[in-house]
Write a protein that holds these residues in place. Structure first.
Motif, PDB file in Angstrom:
ATOM      1  N   SER A   1       7.539  -2.952  -7.673  1.00 22.65           N
ATOM      2  CA  SER A   1       6.230  -2.369  -7.981  1.00 22.65           C
ATOM      3  C   SER A   1       6.134  -0.917  -7.533  1.00 22.65           C
ATOM      4  O   SER A   1       5.357  -0.138  -8.090  1.00 22.65           O
ATOM      5  CB  SER A   1       5.116  -3.195  -7.327  1.00 22.65           C
ATOM      6  OG  SER A   1       5.103  -3.020  -5.924  1.00 22.65           O
TER       7      SER A   1
ATOM      8  N   LEU B   1       2.280   1.944  -3.509  1.00 25.54           N
ATOM      9  CA  LEU B   1       1.358   2.625  -4.425  1.00 25.54           C
ATOM     10  C   LEU B   1       1.123   4.061  -4.003  1.00 25.54           C
ATOM     11  O   LEU B   1       0.961   4.964  -4.838  1.00 25.54           O
ATOM     12  CB  LEU B   1       0.021   1.884  -4.464  1.00 25.54           C
ATOM     13  CG  LEU B   1      -0.193   0.873  -5.584  1.00 25.54           C
ATOM     14  CD1 LEU B   1      -1.594   0.305  -5.510  1.00 25.54           C
ATOM     15  CD2 LEU B   1       0.058   1.497  -6.942  1.00 25.54           C
TER      16      LEU B   1
ATOM     17  N   LEU C   1      -1.772  -5.783  -4.635  1.00 24.92           N
ATOM     18  CA  LEU C   1      -1.763  -4.532  -5.390  1.00 24.92           C
ATOM     19  C   LEU C   1      -0.646  -4.450  -6.426  1.00 24.92           C
ATOM     20  O   LEU C   1      -0.659  -3.566  -7.269  1.00 24.92           O
ATOM     21  CB  LEU C   1      -1.642  -3.345  -4.420  1.00 24.92           C
ATOM     22  CG  LEU C   1      -2.777  -3.188  -3.392  1.00 24.92           C
ATOM     23  CD1 LEU C   1      -2.396  -2.141  -2.350  1.00 24.92           C
ATOM     24  CD2 LEU C   1      -4.076  -2.802  -4.089  1.00 24.92           C
TER      25      LEU C   1
ATOM     26  N   LEU D   1       2.362   6.085 -13.400  1.00 25.52           N
ATOM     27  CA  LEU D   1       1.952   4.741 -13.796  1.00 25.52           C
ATOM     28  C   LEU D   1       2.660   4.317 -15.080  1.00 25.52           C
ATOM     29  O   LEU D   1       2.883   5.130 -15.980  1.00 25.52           O
ATOM     30  CB  LEU D   1       0.439   4.686 -13.992  1.00 25.52           C
ATOM     31  CG  LEU D   1      -0.419   4.895 -12.739  1.00 25.52           C
ATOM     32  CD1 LEU D   1      -1.901   4.858 -13.091  1.00 25.52           C
ATOM     33  CD2 LEU D   1      -0.092   3.857 -11.686  1.00 25.52           C
TER      34      LEU D   1
ATOM     35  N   PHE E   1      -6.741   0.657  -5.139  1.00 27.52           N
ATOM     36  CA  PHE E   1      -5.685   1.210  -5.995  1.00 27.52           C
ATOM     37  C   PHE E   1      -5.902   2.704  -6.217  1.00 27.52           C
ATOM     38  O   PHE E   1      -4.984   3.516  -6.027  1.00 27.52           O
ATOM     39  CB  PHE E   1      -5.679   0.456  -7.333  1.00 27.52           C
ATOM     40  CG  PHE E   1      -4.743   1.009  -8.366  1.00 27.52           C
ATOM     41  CD1 PHE E   1      -3.410   0.632  -8.390  1.00 27.52           C
ATOM     42  CD2 PHE E   1      -5.193   1.907  -9.325  1.00 27.52           C
ATOM     43  CE1 PHE E   1      -2.537   1.136  -9.353  1.00 27.52           C
ATOM     44  CE2 PHE E   1      -4.342   2.414 -10.280  1.00 27.52           C
ATOM     45  CZ  PHE E   1      -3.005   2.034 -10.292  1.00 27.52           C
TER      46      PHE E   1
ATOM     47  N   SER F   1       0.840  -1.211   0.000  1.00 27.50           N
ATOM     48  CA  SER F   1       0.000   0.000   0.000  1.00 27.50           C
ATOM     49  C   SER F   1       0.868   1.251   0.000  1.00 27.50           C
ATOM     50  O   SER F   1       0.582   2.224  -0.717  1.00 27.50           O
ATOM     51  CB  SER F   1      -0.922   0.006   1.223  1.00 27.50           C
ATOM     52  OG  SER F   1      -1.851  -1.045   1.169  1.00 27.50           O
TER      53      SER F   1
ATOM     54  N   PRO G   1       4.965   1.311 -10.854  1.00 22.77           N
ATOM     55  CA  PRO G   1       3.560   1.085 -10.492  1.00 22.77           C
ATOM     56  C   PRO G   1       2.677   0.952 -11.728  1.00 22.77           C
ATOM     57  O   PRO G   1       2.933   1.581 -12.758  1.00 22.77           O
ATOM     58  CB  PRO G   1       3.207   2.347  -9.692  1.00 22.77           C
ATOM     59  CG  PRO G   1       4.120   3.400 -10.244  1.00 22.77           C
ATOM     60  CD  PRO G   1       5.404   2.693 -10.580  1.00 22.77           C
TER      61      PRO G   1
ATOM     62  N   ARG H   1      -3.728   5.905  -4.743  1.00 24.69           N
ATOM     63  CA  ARG H   1      -3.096   6.809  -5.706  1.00 24.69           C
ATOM     64  C   ARG H   1      -3.521   8.257  -5.496  1.00 24.69           C
ATOM     65  O   ARG H   1      -2.696   9.170  -5.635  1.00 24.69           O
ATOM     66  CB  ARG H   1      -3.446   6.377  -7.141  1.00 24.69           C
ATOM     67  CG  ARG H   1      -2.859   5.056  -7.567  1.00 24.69           C
ATOM     68  CD  ARG H   1      -1.380   5.138  -7.842  1.00 24.69           C
ATOM     69  NE  ARG H   1      -1.073   6.095  -8.892  1.00 24.69           N
ATOM     70  CZ  ARG H   1       0.152   6.393  -9.287  1.00 24.69           C
ATOM     71  NH1 ARG H   1       1.193   5.823  -8.690  1.00 24.69           N
ATOM     72  NH2 ARG H   1       0.373   7.259 -10.256  1.00 24.69           N
TER      73      ARG H   1
END
Length: 318
Positions: free
Chosen positions: A181, A97, A234, A103, A215, A94, A185, A219
Protein backbone atom coordinates in the motif's frame (compact mmCIF):
# COMPACT_ATOMS: atom_id res chain seq x y z
CA UNK A 1 -9.92 -32.33 15.14
CA UNK A 2 -12.91 -31.11 17.19
CA UNK A 3 -12.85 -27.88 19.10
CA UNK A 4 -12.58 -29.82 22.36
CA UNK A 5 -9.96 -32.24 21.01
CA UNK A 6 -6.85 -30.50 22.23
CA UNK A 7 -3.25 -30.97 21.26
CA UNK A 8 -0.53 -32.07 23.65
CA UNK A 9 0.68 -29.24 25.88
CA UNK A 10 4.16 -28.28 24.65
CA UNK A 11 6.59 -25.81 26.12
CA UNK A 12 5.98 -22.18 25.28
CA UNK A 13 9.20 -21.93 23.27
CA UNK A 14 7.83 -24.57 20.88
CA UNK A 15 4.74 -22.45 20.24
CA UNK A 16 6.42 -19.18 19.35
CA UNK A 17 5.22 -17.93 15.94
CA UNK A 18 8.66 -16.88 14.76
CA UNK A 19 7.43 -15.26 11.55
CA UNK A 20 5.11 -13.02 13.56
CA UNK A 21 8.00 -12.14 15.90
CA UNK A 22 10.15 -11.36 12.87
CA UNK A 23 7.40 -9.13 11.45
CA UNK A 24 7.23 -7.27 14.77
CA UNK A 25 11.00 -6.75 14.88
CA UNK A 26 11.10 -5.59 11.25
CA UNK A 27 8.21 -3.22 11.96
CA UNK A 28 10.02 -1.71 14.95
CA UNK A 29 13.06 -1.10 12.76
CA UNK A 30 10.91 0.70 10.21
CA UNK A 31 9.19 2.76 12.92
CA UNK A 32 12.60 3.88 14.17
CA UNK A 33 13.15 5.49 10.77
CA UNK A 34 9.74 7.22 10.68
CA UNK A 35 11.07 10.55 12.05
CA UNK A 36 13.01 10.85 8.79
CA UNK A 37 9.61 11.17 7.08
CA UNK A 38 8.55 13.91 9.50
CA UNK A 39 6.61 11.76 11.97
CA UNK A 40 6.78 12.01 15.75
CA UNK A 41 5.67 9.60 18.42
CA UNK A 42 2.92 10.16 20.99
CA UNK A 43 5.15 8.84 23.76
CA UNK A 44 2.52 8.63 26.50
CA UNK A 45 0.11 6.30 24.65
CA UNK A 46 3.07 4.45 23.12
CA UNK A 47 4.62 3.71 26.51
CA UNK A 48 1.22 2.64 27.88
CA UNK A 49 0.64 0.28 24.96
CA UNK A 50 4.18 -1.10 25.25
CA UNK A 51 3.71 -1.69 28.97
CA UNK A 52 0.46 -3.52 28.33
CA UNK A 53 2.08 -5.79 25.75
CA UNK A 54 5.09 -6.37 28.02
CA UNK A 55 2.74 -7.33 30.87
CA UNK A 56 0.88 -9.86 28.71
CA UNK A 57 4.12 -11.43 27.48
CA UNK A 58 5.59 -11.47 30.98
CA UNK A 59 2.55 -13.29 32.37
CA UNK A 60 2.92 -15.80 29.55
CA UNK A 61 6.55 -16.48 30.42
CA UNK A 62 5.85 -16.75 34.16
CA UNK A 63 3.04 -19.24 33.69
CA UNK A 64 5.22 -21.26 31.34
CA UNK A 65 8.10 -21.34 33.80
CA UNK A 66 5.86 -22.35 36.68
CA UNK A 67 4.04 -24.87 34.44
CA UNK A 68 0.77 -24.03 36.18
CA UNK A 69 -1.12 -23.61 32.97
CA UNK A 70 0.32 -24.05 29.49
CA UNK A 71 -2.94 -22.88 27.98
CA UNK A 72 -2.93 -19.73 30.07
CA UNK A 73 0.66 -19.06 29.04
CA UNK A 74 -0.26 -19.53 25.39
CA UNK A 75 -3.33 -17.27 25.70
CA UNK A 76 -1.37 -14.36 27.16
CA UNK A 77 1.52 -14.84 24.73
CA UNK A 78 -0.78 -15.03 21.70
CA UNK A 79 -2.77 -12.00 22.80
CA UNK A 80 0.32 -9.92 23.54
CA UNK A 81 1.99 -10.70 20.24
CA UNK A 82 -1.16 -10.09 18.19
CA UNK A 83 -1.66 -6.69 19.83
CA UNK A 84 2.01 -5.79 19.37
CA UNK A 85 2.04 -6.63 15.66
CA UNK A 86 -1.26 -4.81 15.10
CA UNK A 87 0.02 -1.64 16.78
CA UNK A 88 3.41 -1.66 15.06
CA UNK A 89 2.13 -2.22 11.55
CA UNK A 90 -0.97 -0.12 12.16
CA UNK A 91 1.30 2.83 12.88
CA UNK A 92 3.36 2.00 9.81
CA UNK A 93 0.23 2.22 7.66
CA UNK A 94 0.15 5.93 8.54
CA UNK A 95 3.81 6.27 7.61
CA UNK A 96 3.11 4.50 4.31
CA UNK A 97 0.47 7.06 3.35
CA UNK A 98 2.60 9.92 4.62
CA UNK A 99 5.30 9.11 2.08
CA UNK A 100 3.13 10.91 -0.44
CA UNK A 101 3.66 8.71 -3.48
CA UNK A 102 1.23 9.35 -6.38
CA UNK A 103 -2.26 7.97 -5.84
CA UNK A 104 -3.18 4.99 -7.99
CA UNK A 105 -6.99 5.19 -7.83
CA UNK A 106 -7.33 5.94 -11.52
CA UNK A 107 -5.24 2.89 -12.42
CA UNK A 108 -7.11 0.61 -10.01
CA UNK A 109 -10.47 1.80 -11.34
CA UNK A 110 -9.20 1.27 -14.88
CA UNK A 111 -8.24 -2.31 -13.99
CA UNK A 112 -11.75 -2.91 -12.69
CA UNK A 113 -13.18 -1.63 -15.97
CA UNK A 114 -10.72 -3.73 -17.99
CA UNK A 115 -12.03 -6.78 -16.13
CA UNK A 116 -15.56 -5.82 -17.15
CA UNK A 117 -16.52 -4.87 -13.59
CA UNK A 118 -18.85 -1.94 -12.93
CA UNK A 119 -18.07 -1.12 -9.31
CA UNK A 120 -20.73 1.55 -9.09
CA UNK A 121 -23.40 -0.86 -10.36
CA UNK A 122 -22.45 -3.41 -7.69
CA UNK A 123 -22.64 -0.88 -4.86
CA UNK A 124 -25.90 0.57 -6.21
CA UNK A 125 -27.43 -2.91 -6.36
CA UNK A 126 -26.43 -3.72 -2.77
CA UNK A 127 -27.73 -0.34 -1.59
CA UNK A 128 -31.25 -1.31 -2.68
CA UNK A 129 -31.56 -3.16 0.64
CA UNK A 130 -30.62 -0.93 3.59
CA UNK A 131 -31.11 -3.89 5.97
CA UNK A 132 -28.63 -5.97 4.01
CA UNK A 133 -26.19 -3.04 3.96
CA UNK A 134 -26.49 -2.75 7.74
CA UNK A 135 -25.76 -6.48 8.02
CA UNK A 136 -22.70 -6.13 5.80
CA UNK A 137 -21.53 -3.20 7.92
CA UNK A 138 -21.85 -5.29 11.09
CA UNK A 139 -19.85 -8.16 9.59
CA UNK A 140 -17.20 -5.79 8.21
CA UNK A 141 -16.57 -4.22 11.61
CA UNK A 142 -16.57 -7.62 13.36
CA UNK A 143 -13.43 -8.77 11.52
CA UNK A 144 -10.89 -7.23 13.90
CA UNK A 145 -12.72 -8.21 17.13
CA UNK A 146 -13.07 -11.74 15.78
CA UNK A 147 -9.33 -11.94 15.09
CA UNK A 148 -8.71 -10.78 18.66
CA UNK A 149 -11.16 -13.37 19.98
CA UNK A 150 -9.48 -16.16 18.01
CA UNK A 151 -6.03 -15.13 19.23
CA UNK A 152 -7.40 -15.78 22.73
CA UNK A 153 -9.82 -18.67 22.19
CA UNK A 154 -7.67 -20.97 20.08
CA UNK A 155 -4.89 -21.42 22.65
CA UNK A 156 -7.48 -21.42 25.46
CA UNK A 157 -9.06 -24.53 23.89
CA UNK A 158 -5.67 -26.12 23.31
CA UNK A 159 -5.58 -25.42 19.58
CA UNK A 160 -1.95 -24.36 19.79
CA UNK A 161 -0.90 -25.00 16.20
CA UNK A 162 -3.95 -23.19 14.82
CA UNK A 163 -3.16 -20.21 17.03
CA UNK A 164 0.47 -20.12 15.95
CA UNK A 165 -0.46 -20.41 12.29
CA UNK A 166 -3.05 -17.64 12.62
CA UNK A 167 -0.53 -15.30 14.25
CA UNK A 168 2.07 -16.00 11.57
CA UNK A 169 -0.45 -15.51 8.76
CA UNK A 170 -1.93 -12.31 10.14
CA UNK A 171 1.46 -10.73 10.87
CA UNK A 172 3.00 -11.53 7.49
CA UNK A 173 -0.08 -10.56 5.49
CA UNK A 174 -0.43 -7.32 7.45
CA UNK A 175 3.20 -6.43 6.80
CA UNK A 176 3.01 -7.30 3.10
CA UNK A 177 -0.28 -5.42 2.69
CA UNK A 178 1.12 -2.23 4.23
CA UNK A 179 4.36 -2.39 2.25
CA UNK A 180 2.42 -2.77 -1.01
CA UNK A 181 0.00 0.00 0.00
CA UNK A 182 2.98 2.31 0.48
CA UNK A 183 4.04 1.68 -3.12
CA UNK A 184 0.48 1.68 -4.50
CA UNK A 185 -1.39 4.23 -2.35
CA UNK A 186 -5.08 4.79 -3.04
CA UNK A 187 -8.01 6.48 -1.36
CA UNK A 188 -10.60 3.92 -2.37
CA UNK A 189 -13.51 3.78 -4.76
CA UNK A 190 -15.74 6.13 -2.75
CA UNK A 191 -13.04 8.78 -2.84
CA UNK A 192 -12.39 8.35 -6.55
CA UNK A 193 -15.87 7.60 -7.88
CA UNK A 194 -18.76 9.94 -7.03
CA UNK A 195 -21.91 8.18 -5.83
CA UNK A 196 -25.46 9.60 -5.87
CA UNK A 197 -26.75 10.80 -2.51
CA UNK A 198 -29.56 8.24 -2.71
CA UNK A 199 -27.01 5.41 -2.76
CA UNK A 200 -24.94 6.89 0.09
CA UNK A 201 -28.09 7.35 2.20
CA UNK A 202 -28.85 3.63 2.00
CA UNK A 203 -25.39 2.66 3.22
CA UNK A 204 -24.16 2.78 6.84
CA UNK A 205 -22.77 6.19 7.91
CA UNK A 206 -19.37 6.98 6.42
CA UNK A 207 -19.32 3.75 4.40
CA UNK A 208 -16.22 3.73 2.22
CA UNK A 209 -15.18 7.12 3.64
CA UNK A 210 -14.50 6.40 7.31
CA UNK A 211 -10.77 6.81 6.76
CA UNK A 212 -10.97 9.92 4.57
CA UNK A 213 -10.15 12.66 7.09
CA UNK A 214 -7.06 10.86 8.35
CA UNK A 215 -6.16 9.89 4.78
CA UNK A 216 -6.21 13.52 3.65
CA UNK A 217 -4.33 14.75 6.72
CA UNK A 218 -1.56 12.19 6.18
CA UNK A 219 -1.33 12.98 2.48
CA UNK A 220 -1.12 16.77 2.91
CA UNK A 221 1.27 16.55 5.88
CA UNK A 222 -0.99 18.12 8.51
CA UNK A 223 -1.05 14.93 10.60
CA UNK A 224 2.30 13.46 11.59
CA UNK A 225 1.67 11.85 14.99
CA UNK A 226 2.10 8.12 15.55
CA UNK A 227 -0.39 7.36 18.29
CA UNK A 228 -1.45 3.74 19.02
CA UNK A 229 -4.86 4.98 20.19
CA UNK A 230 -5.57 6.50 16.76
CA UNK A 231 -4.87 3.59 14.43
CA UNK A 232 -7.20 3.29 11.45
CA UNK A 233 -7.48 0.99 8.47
CA UNK A 234 -5.83 2.98 5.69
CA UNK A 235 -4.65 0.41 3.14
CA UNK A 236 -6.73 0.09 -0.01
CA UNK A 237 -4.61 -2.08 -2.29
CA UNK A 238 -4.48 -4.89 -1.34
CA UNK A 239 -7.29 -5.37 1.16
CA UNK A 240 -6.31 -6.55 4.62
CA UNK A 241 -9.99 -7.12 5.41
CA UNK A 242 -10.03 -9.78 2.70
CA UNK A 243 -6.85 -11.23 4.19
CA UNK A 244 -8.49 -11.37 7.62
CA UNK A 245 -11.47 -13.18 6.10
CA UNK A 246 -9.18 -15.89 4.74
CA UNK A 247 -7.21 -16.09 8.00
CA UNK A 248 -10.38 -16.59 10.07
CA UNK A 249 -11.71 -19.21 7.66
CA UNK A 250 -8.46 -21.17 7.73
CA UNK A 251 -8.13 -20.90 11.52
CA UNK A 252 -11.58 -22.49 11.96
CA UNK A 253 -11.48 -24.90 9.05
CA UNK A 254 -11.96 -28.51 10.09
CA UNK A 255 -13.68 -27.70 13.39
CA UNK A 256 -17.29 -28.92 13.69
CA UNK A 257 -19.78 -26.15 12.85
CA UNK A 258 -17.15 -23.48 13.28
CA UNK A 259 -15.47 -24.40 10.00
CA UNK A 260 -18.65 -23.73 8.03
CA UNK A 261 -19.34 -20.57 10.03
CA UNK A 262 -15.84 -19.32 9.26
CA UNK A 263 -16.30 -19.94 5.55
CA UNK A 264 -19.62 -18.05 5.53
CA UNK A 265 -18.08 -15.21 7.50
CA UNK A 266 -15.22 -15.00 5.00
CA UNK A 267 -17.60 -14.82 2.03
CA UNK A 268 -19.76 -12.09 3.60
CA UNK A 269 -16.71 -10.11 4.71
CA UNK A 270 -15.24 -10.16 1.21
CA UNK A 271 -18.55 -8.95 -0.21
CA UNK A 272 -18.73 -6.17 2.40
CA UNK A 273 -15.39 -4.71 1.32
CA UNK A 274 -17.04 -3.18 -1.76
CA UNK A 275 -19.98 -1.17 -0.33
CA UNK A 276 -18.65 -0.75 3.23
CA UNK A 277 -14.86 -0.72 2.88
CA UNK A 278 -14.81 1.22 -0.37
CA UNK A 279 -12.41 -1.22 -2.05
CA UNK A 280 -11.99 -1.86 -5.74
CA UNK A 281 -12.61 -5.38 -7.01
CA UNK A 282 -8.95 -5.55 -8.03
CA UNK A 283 -8.04 -5.04 -4.35
CA UNK A 284 -9.91 -8.24 -3.55
CA UNK A 285 -8.36 -10.14 -6.44
CA UNK A 286 -4.86 -9.04 -5.47
CA UNK A 287 -5.39 -10.28 -1.92
CA UNK A 288 -6.75 -13.59 -3.25
CA UNK A 289 -3.58 -14.04 -5.34
CA UNK A 290 -1.43 -13.12 -2.33
CA UNK A 291 -3.22 -15.65 -0.14
CA UNK A 292 -3.01 -18.29 -2.86
CA UNK A 293 0.77 -17.83 -2.84
CA UNK A 294 0.70 -18.42 0.91
CA UNK A 295 -1.32 -21.62 0.38
CA UNK A 296 1.17 -22.92 -2.19
CA UNK A 297 4.00 -22.25 0.24
CA UNK A 298 2.16 -24.06 3.06
CA UNK A 299 1.58 -27.05 0.78
CA UNK A 300 5.27 -27.24 -0.09
CA UNK A 301 6.19 -27.04 3.59
CA UNK A 302 3.71 -29.81 4.37
CA UNK A 303 5.24 -32.04 1.71
CA UNK A 304 8.72 -31.33 3.07
CA UNK A 305 7.57 -32.24 6.56
CA UNK A 306 6.08 -35.56 5.39
CA UNK A 307 9.21 -36.33 3.36
CA UNK A 308 11.52 -35.82 6.36
CA UNK A 309 10.76 -38.22 9.24
CA UNK A 310 13.15 -36.36 11.54
CA UNK A 311 11.52 -33.01 10.84
CA UNK A 312 8.08 -34.58 11.16
CA UNK A 313 8.99 -35.97 14.59
CA UNK A 314 10.21 -32.55 15.70
CA UNK A 315 7.10 -30.73 14.50
CA UNK A 316 4.81 -33.35 15.94
CA UNK A 317 5.84 -32.13 19.37
CA UNK A 318 4.36 -28.70 18.65
Amino acid sequence: MGVHETEASPALVDLIPYRAVGAAIAGCACLALSPLAGFRFAWGPLFAASAGVALLLSVSVVYDRLRRGPRIAAVFGSLGLWIAVSIIWGLLSSVALGLGLPLQDANLAALDRALGIDHRAIVTFVARSPAFCAFLGLVYFCAVPLMLALATALPAFGQFERARRMLNDSALLMAITIVISALVPAGGSFVHLPYPSSVLAALPPDAGMMHFLRFEALRDGTFRVLDPTQIEGLATFPSYHVAMAFIVARALWGLPWLGAAGAVFAGVTILSTLPIGGHYVVDILATCVLYLMFCIRWQKQSRTTRASPQLHTSLAKV
